[in-house]
Design an enzyme around this catalytic site. Sequence first.
Site, PDB file in Angstrom:
ATOM      1  N   ARG A 138       4.441  10.212  13.941  1.00 23.51           N
ATOM      2  CA  ARG A 138       4.343   8.778  13.616  1.00 23.51           C
ATOM      3  C   ARG A 138       5.739   8.178  13.470  1.00 23.51           C
ATOM      4  O   ARG A 138       5.973   7.018  13.869  1.00 23.51           O
ATOM      5  CB  ARG A 138       3.515   8.587  12.332  1.00 23.51           C
ATOM      6  CG  ARG A 138       2.034   8.860  12.559  1.00 23.51           C
ATOM      7  CD  ARG A 138       1.306   9.217  11.275  1.00 23.51           C
ATOM      8  NE  ARG A 138       1.199   8.111  10.355  1.00 23.51           N
ATOM      9  CZ  ARG A 138       0.892   8.243   9.061  1.00 23.51           C
ATOM     10  NH1 ARG A 138       0.693   9.448   8.545  1.00 23.51           N
ATOM     11  NH2 ARG A 138       0.796   7.192   8.292  1.00 23.51           N
ATOM     12  N   LYS A 163       4.365  -0.912   2.643  1.00 24.38           N
ATOM     13  CA  LYS A 163       3.735  -2.158   3.118  1.00 24.38           C
ATOM     14  C   LYS A 163       2.403  -2.383   2.392  1.00 24.38           C
ATOM     15  O   LYS A 163       2.141  -3.462   1.866  1.00 24.38           O
ATOM     16  CB  LYS A 163       3.502  -2.091   4.643  1.00 24.38           C
ATOM     17  CG  LYS A 163       4.749  -1.803   5.453  1.00 24.38           C
ATOM     18  CD  LYS A 163       4.479  -1.731   6.948  1.00 24.38           C
ATOM     19  CE  LYS A 163       3.621  -0.564   7.379  1.00 24.38           C
ATOM     20  NZ  LYS A 163       4.225   0.789   7.185  1.00 24.38           N
ATOM     21  N   ARG A 209       3.431  -3.826  16.158  1.00 28.69           N
ATOM     22  CA  ARG A 209       4.104  -2.532  16.183  1.00 28.69           C
ATOM     23  C   ARG A 209       4.818  -2.288  17.507  1.00 28.69           C
ATOM     24  O   ARG A 209       5.468  -1.251  17.676  1.00 28.69           O
ATOM     25  CB  ARG A 209       3.059  -1.439  16.007  1.00 28.69           C
ATOM     26  CG  ARG A 209       3.100  -0.714  14.665  1.00 28.69           C
ATOM     27  CD  ARG A 209       1.935   0.253  14.644  1.00 28.69           C
ATOM     28  NE  ARG A 209       2.022   1.288  13.686  1.00 28.69           N
ATOM     29  CZ  ARG A 209       1.402   1.272  12.495  1.00 28.69           C
ATOM     30  NH1 ARG A 209       0.744   0.218  12.115  1.00 28.69           N
ATOM     31  NH2 ARG A 209       1.476   2.328  11.720  1.00 28.69           N
ATOM     32  N   ARG A 220       0.108  10.563  -0.801  1.00 28.67           N
ATOM     33  CA  ARG A 220      -0.658   9.305  -0.831  1.00 28.67           C
ATOM     34  C   ARG A 220      -2.164   9.556  -0.953  1.00 28.67           C
ATOM     35  O   ARG A 220      -2.722  10.438  -0.296  1.00 28.67           O
ATOM     36  CB  ARG A 220      -0.378   8.504   0.450  1.00 28.67           C
ATOM     37  CG  ARG A 220      -1.292   7.295   0.593  1.00 28.67           C
ATOM     38  CD  ARG A 220      -0.748   6.231   1.503  1.00 28.67           C
ATOM     39  NE  ARG A 220      -0.616   6.663   2.887  1.00 28.67           N
ATOM     40  CZ  ARG A 220      -0.085   5.897   3.837  1.00 28.67           C
ATOM     41  NH1 ARG A 220       0.397   4.685   3.551  1.00 28.67           N
ATOM     42  NH2 ARG A 220       0.011   6.346   5.065  1.00 28.67           N
ATOM     43  N   ARG A 266      -5.754  10.574   3.721  1.00 29.33           N
ATOM     44  CA  ARG A 266      -5.933  10.260   5.146  1.00 29.33           C
ATOM     45  C   ARG A 266      -5.695  11.509   5.995  1.00 29.33           C
ATOM     46  O   ARG A 266      -4.801  12.301   5.692  1.00 29.33           O
ATOM     47  CB  ARG A 266      -4.952   9.146   5.566  1.00 29.33           C
ATOM     48  CG  ARG A 266      -5.436   7.767   5.203  1.00 29.33           C
ATOM     49  CD  ARG A 266      -4.376   6.710   5.362  1.00 29.33           C
ATOM     50  NE  ARG A 266      -3.625   6.771   6.613  1.00 29.33           N
ATOM     51  CZ  ARG A 266      -2.735   5.861   7.003  1.00 29.33           C
ATOM     52  NH1 ARG A 266      -2.518   4.802   6.222  1.00 29.33           N
ATOM     53  NH2 ARG A 266      -2.093   5.982   8.127  1.00 29.33           N
TER      54      ARG A 266
HETATM   55  P1  ADP Z   1       2.722   1.978   4.041  1.00 29.75           P
HETATM   56  O1  ADP Z   1       1.584   1.007   3.876  1.00 29.75           O
HETATM   57  O2  ADP Z   1       4.014   1.299   4.386  1.00 29.75           O
HETATM   58  O3  ADP Z   1       2.401   3.105   4.970  1.00 29.75           O
HETATM   59  P2  ADP Z   1       2.151   2.623   1.248  1.00 29.75           P
HETATM   60  O4  ADP Z   1       2.320   1.308   0.577  1.00 29.75           O
HETATM   61  O5  ADP Z   1       0.762   3.117   1.429  1.00 29.75           O
HETATM   62  O6  ADP Z   1       2.985   2.653   2.623  1.00 29.75           O
HETATM   63  O7  ADP Z   1       3.009   3.671   0.406  1.00 29.75           O
HETATM   64  C1  ADP Z   1       3.031   5.068   0.788  1.00 29.75           C
HETATM   65  C2  ADP Z   1       2.952   5.931  -0.472  1.00 29.75           C
HETATM   66  O8  ADP Z   1       4.159   5.766  -1.223  1.00 29.75           O
HETATM   67  C3  ADP Z   1       1.809   5.569  -1.400  1.00 29.75           C
HETATM   68  O9  ADP Z   1       1.307   6.762  -1.942  1.00 29.75           O
HETATM   69  C4  ADP Z   1       2.455   4.672  -2.458  1.00 29.75           C
HETATM   70  O10 ADP Z   1       1.788   4.805  -3.705  1.00 29.75           O
HETATM   71  C5  ADP Z   1       3.872   5.213  -2.506  1.00 29.75           C
HETATM   72  N1  ADP Z   1       4.883   4.158  -2.712  1.00 29.75           N
HETATM   73  C6  ADP Z   1       4.863   2.903  -2.233  1.00 29.75           C
HETATM   74  N2  ADP Z   1       5.985   2.238  -2.580  1.00 29.75           N
HETATM   75  C7  ADP Z   1       6.735   3.116  -3.288  1.00 29.75           C
HETATM   76  C8  ADP Z   1       8.015   3.041  -3.930  1.00 29.75           C
HETATM   77  N3  ADP Z   1       8.734   1.925  -3.876  1.00 29.75           N
HETATM   78  N4  ADP Z   1       8.484   4.155  -4.553  1.00 29.75           N
HETATM   79  C9  ADP Z   1       7.739   5.299  -4.587  1.00 29.75           C
HETATM   80  N5  ADP Z   1       6.530   5.434  -4.005  1.00 29.75           N
HETATM   81  C10 ADP Z   1       6.025   4.364  -3.361  1.00 29.75           C
HETATM   82  P1  AMP Z   2      -1.228   2.665   9.411  1.00 23.06           P
HETATM   83  O1  AMP Z   2      -2.415   2.600   8.520  1.00 23.06           O
HETATM   84  O2  AMP Z   2      -0.532   1.349   9.555  1.00 23.06           O
HETATM   85  O3  AMP Z   2      -0.287   3.789   9.052  1.00 23.06           O
HETATM   86  O4  AMP Z   2      -1.788   2.988  10.866  1.00 23.06           O
HETATM   87  C1  AMP Z   2      -2.475   4.199  11.151  1.00 23.06           C
HETATM   88  C2  AMP Z   2      -2.569   4.397  12.651  1.00 23.06           C
HETATM   89  O5  AMP Z   2      -3.357   3.360  13.242  1.00 23.06           O
HETATM   90  C3  AMP Z   2      -1.232   4.357  13.394  1.00 23.06           C
HETATM   91  O6  AMP Z   2      -0.552   5.612  13.350  1.00 23.06           O
HETATM   92  C4  AMP Z   2      -1.697   3.973  14.800  1.00 23.06           C
HETATM   93  O7  AMP Z   2      -2.243   5.082  15.481  1.00 23.06           O
HETATM   94  C5  AMP Z   2      -2.835   3.005  14.529  1.00 23.06           C
HETATM   95  N1  AMP Z   2      -2.347   1.606  14.461  1.00 23.06           N
HETATM   96  C6  AMP Z   2      -2.289   0.811  13.341  1.00 23.06           C
HETATM   97  N2  AMP Z   2      -1.784  -0.387  13.628  1.00 23.06           N
HETATM   98  C7  AMP Z   2      -1.503  -0.379  14.952  1.00 23.06           C
HETATM   99  C8  AMP Z   2      -0.927  -1.306  15.853  1.00 23.06           C
HETATM  100  N3  AMP Z   2      -0.522  -2.527  15.443  1.00 23.06           N
HETATM  101  N4  AMP Z   2      -0.778  -0.948  17.140  1.00 23.06           N
HETATM  102  C9  AMP Z   2      -1.183   0.241  17.574  1.00 23.06           C
HETATM  103  N5  AMP Z   2      -1.715   1.189  16.793  1.00 23.06           N
HETATM  104  C10 AMP Z   2      -1.882   0.882  15.483  1.00 23.06           C
END
Ligand code: ADP
Ligand code: AMP
Length: 277
Positions: free
Chosen positions: A213, A54, A130, A169, A202
């Site tokens: 998660r 995302k 969510r 990541r 993170r």
């Molecule tokens: P989300 O926001 O859904 O939690 P991220 O966009 O931060 O996910 O992506 C999670 C990790 O995977 C990051 O380190 C990113 O660089 C990597 N990543 C994202 N999309 C892809 C993909 N299509 N293939 C491989 N790695 C990816």
């Molecule tokens: P994310 O960066 O989207 O992976 O979110 C990190 C953490 O923030 C999640 O595991 C939740 O604990 C909290 N969080 C983010 N977005 C929401 C949401 N829409 N509702 C509740 N908790 C959230």
Amino acid sequence: MGYLDDEVKHLRSVIEGLDGRLKALETKATGGAAPKKTTEEIRMILIGPPGAGKGTQAPKIKEKFSCCHLATGDMLRSQVAKKTPLGREAKKIMDAGGLVSDDIVIGMIKEELENNAECKGGFILDGFPRTVPQAEGLDAMLRSRNQTLQHAVELQIDDALLVARITGRLVHPASGRSYHTIFNPPKKDMTDDVTGEPLIQRSDDNAEALKKRLATYHSQTAPVVGYYKNTGIWKAIDASQEPGQVWKSLLAIFDGDKAKASSSIGGGILSKIAHRS
Ligand code: ADP
Ligand code: AMP
């Protein structure tokens, strides 16, 4: 060099000419009105488990549509960094893989949609809603603004692929930009490509927290997919593809919008051109 410069100039003028011709045709096809920019219209959400991509795709959508990108996770992490009372409470929940209360995140999104100037061009929500109550809260918010959501895009991916994505990541906290040690490394080790600032891992990006998660995602966020399937705006993308392919799949969804818009203006520009020739 002279030849190359001339060639570049020539190609630029050809492109500008074609662009002008296309705009004139679009204006004609829309009865003289300037074609509506997609930038004014995008209102969408990205749904997907942690690591689905995302945060990787959303900035590209933001760039394409000049809209705002609201990631509730980033907003909460900013509260944690500032050590606000909300941040202190949220950190415990986030590290445990749980969800912060619906009222708090709905309030954060409402505040941004009302006051963030970038959101005038539309919005892309990442990590929100969510839960079903959050989806209902968003609908109520949009209704009061006489707006509706256009797309709820689900990034589908098998849980087994997410461990490697999450544990590798790296993020730039100030912008939310994410990298990956192997799949998308920064140009310079542990350094943000754009600002040159340090990248971090993170505290919840470890295998143990990911398990929780993912469990939270399947129990509380999967029903949100059902919610949007019922409204008819749900679309799914295979998020296990490489990032460029995921982006192409998103573009195909946006192109679907364009096709719909042009068919509503009498068969579309291409069919008009085809008729004439
Ligand atoms: P989300 O926001 O859904 O939690 P991220 O966009 O931060 O996910 O992506 C999670 C990790 O995977 C990051 O380190 C990113 O660089 C990597 N990543 C994202 N999309 C892809 C993909 N299509 N293939 C491989 N790695 C990816
Ligand atoms: P994310 O960066 O989207 O992976 O979110 C990190 C953490 O923030 C999640 O595991 C939740 O604990 C909290 N969080 C983010 N977005 C929401 C949401 N829409 N509702 C509740 N908790 C959230």
